[in-house]
Design a protein around this motif. Structure first.
Motif, PDB file in Angstrom:
ATOM      1  N   ARG A 198      10.589  10.387   2.643  1.00 46.06           N
ATOM      2  CA  ARG A 198       9.849  10.249   1.679  1.00 46.06           C
ATOM      3  C   ARG A 198       8.828   9.737   2.126  1.00 46.06           C
ATOM      4  O   ARG A 198       9.073   8.640   2.738  1.00 46.06           O
ATOM      5  CB  ARG A 198      10.693  10.429   0.099  1.00 46.06           C
ATOM      6  CG  ARG A 198      11.181  11.029  -0.348  1.00 46.06           C
ATOM      7  CD  ARG A 198      10.585  12.219  -0.614  1.00 46.06           C
ATOM      8  NE  ARG A 198      11.326  13.505  -1.182  1.00 46.06           N
ATOM      9  CZ  ARG A 198      11.780  14.943  -0.162  1.00 46.06           C
ATOM     10  NH1 ARG A 198      11.967  14.953   0.865  1.00 46.06           N
ATOM     11  NH2 ARG A 198      12.644  15.564  -0.984  1.00 46.06           N
ATOM     12  N   ALA A 199       8.096   9.260   1.620  1.00 47.15           N
ATOM     13  CA  ALA A 199       6.110   8.845   1.715  1.00 47.15           C
ATOM     14  C   ALA A 199       5.839   8.408   0.404  1.00 47.15           C
ATOM     15  O   ALA A 199       5.967   9.538  -0.412  1.00 47.15           O
ATOM     16  CB  ALA A 199       5.348   9.867   2.317  1.00 47.15           C
ATOM     17  N   TYR A 200       5.475   7.252  -0.546  1.00 49.73           N
ATOM     18  CA  TYR A 200       5.129   6.866  -1.112  1.00 49.73           C
ATOM     19  C   TYR A 200       3.591   5.909  -1.379  1.00 49.73           C
ATOM     20  O   TYR A 200       3.735   5.527  -0.172  1.00 49.73           O
ATOM     21  CB  TYR A 200       5.922   6.018  -2.378  1.00 49.73           C
ATOM     22  CG  TYR A 200       7.380   6.270  -2.300  1.00 49.73           C
ATOM     23  CD1 TYR A 200       7.704   7.495  -3.635  1.00 49.73           C
ATOM     24  CD2 TYR A 200       8.383   6.491  -1.540  1.00 49.73           C
ATOM     25  CE1 TYR A 200       8.668   8.171  -3.513  1.00 49.73           C
ATOM     26  CE2 TYR A 200       9.653   7.012  -1.822  1.00 49.73           C
ATOM     27  CZ  TYR A 200      10.045   8.182  -2.904  1.00 49.73           C
ATOM     28  OH  TYR A 200      10.990   8.819  -2.832  1.00 49.73           O
ATOM     29  N   SER A 201       2.318   6.492  -1.929  1.00 45.21           N
ATOM     30  CA  SER A 201       1.816   5.711  -2.244  1.00 45.21           C
ATOM     31  C   SER A 201       1.853   3.705  -3.272  1.00 45.21           C
ATOM     32  O   SER A 201       2.463   4.442  -4.268  1.00 45.21           O
ATOM     33  CB  SER A 201       0.709   6.129  -2.556  1.00 45.21           C
ATOM     34  OG  SER A 201      -0.899   5.846  -2.921  1.00 45.21           O
ATOM     35  N   PHE A 202       1.412   3.156  -3.447  1.00 43.39           N
ATOM     36  CA  PHE A 202       1.111   2.332  -4.053  1.00 43.39           C
ATOM     37  C   PHE A 202       0.182   1.882  -4.785  1.00 43.39           C
ATOM     38  O   PHE A 202      -0.210   0.874  -4.976  1.00 43.39           O
ATOM     39  CB  PHE A 202       1.886   0.885  -3.292  1.00 43.39           C
ATOM     40  CG  PHE A 202       2.162  -0.153  -4.819  1.00 43.39           C
ATOM     41  CD1 PHE A 202       3.717  -0.147  -4.767  1.00 43.39           C
ATOM     42  CD2 PHE A 202       1.567  -1.536  -5.201  1.00 43.39           C
ATOM     43  CE1 PHE A 202       4.079  -1.206  -5.772  1.00 43.39           C
ATOM     44  CE2 PHE A 202       1.919  -2.577  -6.259  1.00 43.39           C
ATOM     45  CZ  PHE A 202       3.203  -2.212  -6.435  1.00 43.39           C
ATOM     46  N   GLY A 203      -0.077   3.449  -5.520  1.00 43.34           N
ATOM     47  CA  GLY A 203      -1.141   3.548  -6.258  1.00 43.34           C
ATOM     48  C   GLY A 203      -2.842   3.402  -5.962  1.00 43.34           C
ATOM     49  O   GLY A 203      -3.593   4.044  -6.718  1.00 43.34           O
TER      50      GLY A 203
ATOM     51  N   ARG B 244       1.130  -1.193   0.346  1.00 45.38           N
ATOM     52  CA  ARG B 244      -0.356   0.054   0.129  1.00 45.38           C
ATOM     53  C   ARG B 244       0.972   1.115   0.002  1.00 45.38           C
ATOM     54  O   ARG B 244       0.334   2.409  -1.102  1.00 45.38           O
ATOM     55  CB  ARG B 244      -0.942   0.338   1.405  1.00 45.38           C
ATOM     56  CG  ARG B 244      -2.095  -0.712   1.325  1.00 45.38           C
ATOM     57  CD  ARG B 244      -3.268  -0.373   2.375  1.00 45.38           C
ATOM     58  NE  ARG B 244      -2.608  -1.581   3.334  1.00 45.38           N
ATOM     59  CZ  ARG B 244      -2.321  -2.816   3.592  1.00 45.38           C
ATOM     60  NH1 ARG B 244      -2.910  -4.132   2.952  1.00 45.38           N
ATOM     61  NH2 ARG B 244      -1.821  -3.616   4.650  1.00 45.38           N
ATOM     62  N   SER B 245       1.824   1.555   0.735  1.00 42.61           N
ATOM     63  CA  SER B 245       2.851   2.437   0.714  1.00 42.61           C
ATOM     64  C   SER B 245       4.189   2.075   1.396  1.00 42.61           C
ATOM     65  O   SER B 245       4.204   0.809   2.026  1.00 42.61           O
ATOM     66  CB  SER B 245       2.011   3.276   1.758  1.00 42.61           C
ATOM     67  OG  SER B 245       2.097   2.913   3.363  1.00 42.61           O
TER      68      SER B 245
END
Ligand code: GLY
Ligand code: MN
Ligand code: MN
Length: 448
Positions: A266-271, A247-248
């Motif tokens: 850094r932070a990321y979303s998986f879609g 998810r993230s």
């Protein structure tokens, strides 16, 4: 500036002369007020695990590193006498168990009168004869390492040096730009590993490879959390298996060049678009706060303003309801954002002097209710600090709001939505300028 991290980097050498002049002037002042003639700076020594002959990774005395980029030189000393070229007592033991320091080499050597010694008895010969005129600065866990100097870390001198270290020299800024470049390469590799579905452990390894650091060489243990692990502020466990559902990703990781750190998150979303929207909101909040950094700004106000802006993000994301002041006063924003906005950065990741009001040692408290804020100073030119707002679903803190006036301001259904994503933190390293700022981190990513 190229990305030559070695001690051959000519650009650093050109700046190092002035750096040493600045460091020397700080010590002139410290010695004068401490009433001493010589400052002896001890590099430190490795520590041993309890009941064991295993050596912990060596952490040098940051005061020693501020003089010279020698992060792997235990049992060594700098002898500084105002008006004289500093003496470096360079300890090169005869030891076939470990790699011993090689011959002194690099852009820094011209600034020192270097005395290579092979035994601790030889160290004594290069120290000033009259030990009563000396102060020694360093971690002393064995009295033999003071060679009879009794004034260890006198507060007057330490306060002066710590306060001064809040402002960086051009050499330090150049090293820190390189440290940001180094870490940005690691972050790019880590994001790719995340997008490829690798585990936390594998992402960590991809990061270390890209920055060319072993674990002990990192400025702090990498924080690499997938999904809900992003809500553990200092998550360093590294699951060996990738989760079934991605998810993230939250990554807080830095790098070191010549003893100077970067500290980037850094932070990321998986879609997931909703989580991506929240990241985007935090990103524009973070950039807004960065744009307020300049000489004369009170960092405590930046921290409080961040809380007000986070209140608005919480409202927009339907995580909370109410006006910003109420969300601040009832503790809602602190439950979602429970750490400080940032800290000074330099040789130490949480660099010294963040609370100091003056070189005399008076301090400035964090605002009441914000005990974790590590920087309370009014910003000065060439300070380097982090701006790292965050927003997390931390059940332990949110549950504390139950039964208080805050409870009804929280939208608990949206908290349930956020929980599996963990949280968001976005952290840049920023140099303070007059009516302006330099974002070392954004520049580093842009130059990759
Ligand atoms: N990486 C620790 C911090 O951000 O302060
Ligand atoms: Mn960090
Ligand atoms: Mn930080």
């Amino acid at each position: 500036m190229n990305d030559d991290y070695s001690d051959k980097n000519p650009a650093l050498g050109a700046l190092f002369v002035e750096h040493i002049e600045t460091v020397a002037a700080r010590h002139d002042h410290a010695l004068e007020l401490a009433g001493a003639s010589h400052a002896i700076i001890y590099s430190g020594n490795p520590k041993f695990a309890f009941l064991d002959d295993y050596q912990m990774p060596f952490k040098p005395n940051p005061h020693f590193v501020s003089w010279a980029p020698l992060t792997r030189l235990p049992y060594s000393y700098i002898v500084y006498t105002p008006g004289k070229k500093p003496v470096l007592i360079y300890y090169q033991p005869r030891d076939y168990w470990h790699v011993v320091p090689g011959s002194p080499e690099g852009f820094w050597t011209n600034q020192f009168d270097i005395r290579v010694v092979h035994t601790t008895d030889d160290v004594a010969k290069h120290l000033p004869r009259n030990r009563d005129n000396c102060i020694i600065i360093g971690e002393i866990d064995d009295d033999t390492n003071t060679f009879g100097i009794e004034r260890v870390n006198p507060t007057t001198a330490i306060n002066i040096l710590h306060y001064a270290r809040g402002v960086k020299t051009q050499y330090e800024l150049a090293a820190m730009r390189l440290a940001s470049r180094r870490a940005a390469a690691g972050h790019t590799a880590a994001e790719a590993a995340f997008r490829n579905g690798l585990s936390e452990y594998e992402i960590h390894r991809a990061y270390c490879k890209a920055v060319s650091h072993t674990d002990p060489e990192l400025p702090y243990g990498n924080i690499i959390g997938l999904n809900h692990h992003g809500a553990v502020l200092h998550y360093t466990d590294f699951d060996r298996q990738a989760p079934a559902e991605l998810r993230s990703f939250l990554i807080d990781a830095g790098a070191v060049v010549h003893g100077y750190a970067s500290d980037i998150t850094r932070a990321y979303s998986f879609g997931d678009q909703r989580f991506q929207d929240l990241i985007d909101q935090m990103e524009s909040l973070q950039q807004d706060i960065v744009s307020r950094v300049s000489v004369g700004v009170d960092y405590r106000e930046l921290h409080i303003n961040t809380h007000k802006m986070i209140a608005q993000v919480l409202v927009d994301a339907e995580l909370a309801a109410g006006d910003p002041d109420t969300l601040l006063e009832t503790g809602v924003t602190s439950a979602f954002f429970p750490h400080g906005l940032g800290h000074l950065l330099g040789i130490q990741v949480h660099d010294v002097g963040g609370f100091m009001e003056s070189e005399g040692g008076t301090t400035i408290d964090p605002p009441s209710g914000h005990p974790f804020l590590r920087l309370t100073r009014v910003l000065e030119e060439n300070m380097v600090l982090t701006i790292e707002p965050g927003l997390y679903a931390i059940d332990m803190l949110l549950e504390n709001l139950r039964g208080t006036p805050a409870e009804n301001h929280v939208n608990w259904n949206t908290v349930d939505w956020l929980r599996p994503f963990g949280g968001i933190r976005i952290e840049d390293n920023v140099r303070v300028l007059v009516n302006d700022r330099e974002n070392l981190t954004r520049d580093a990513f842009a130059q990759l």
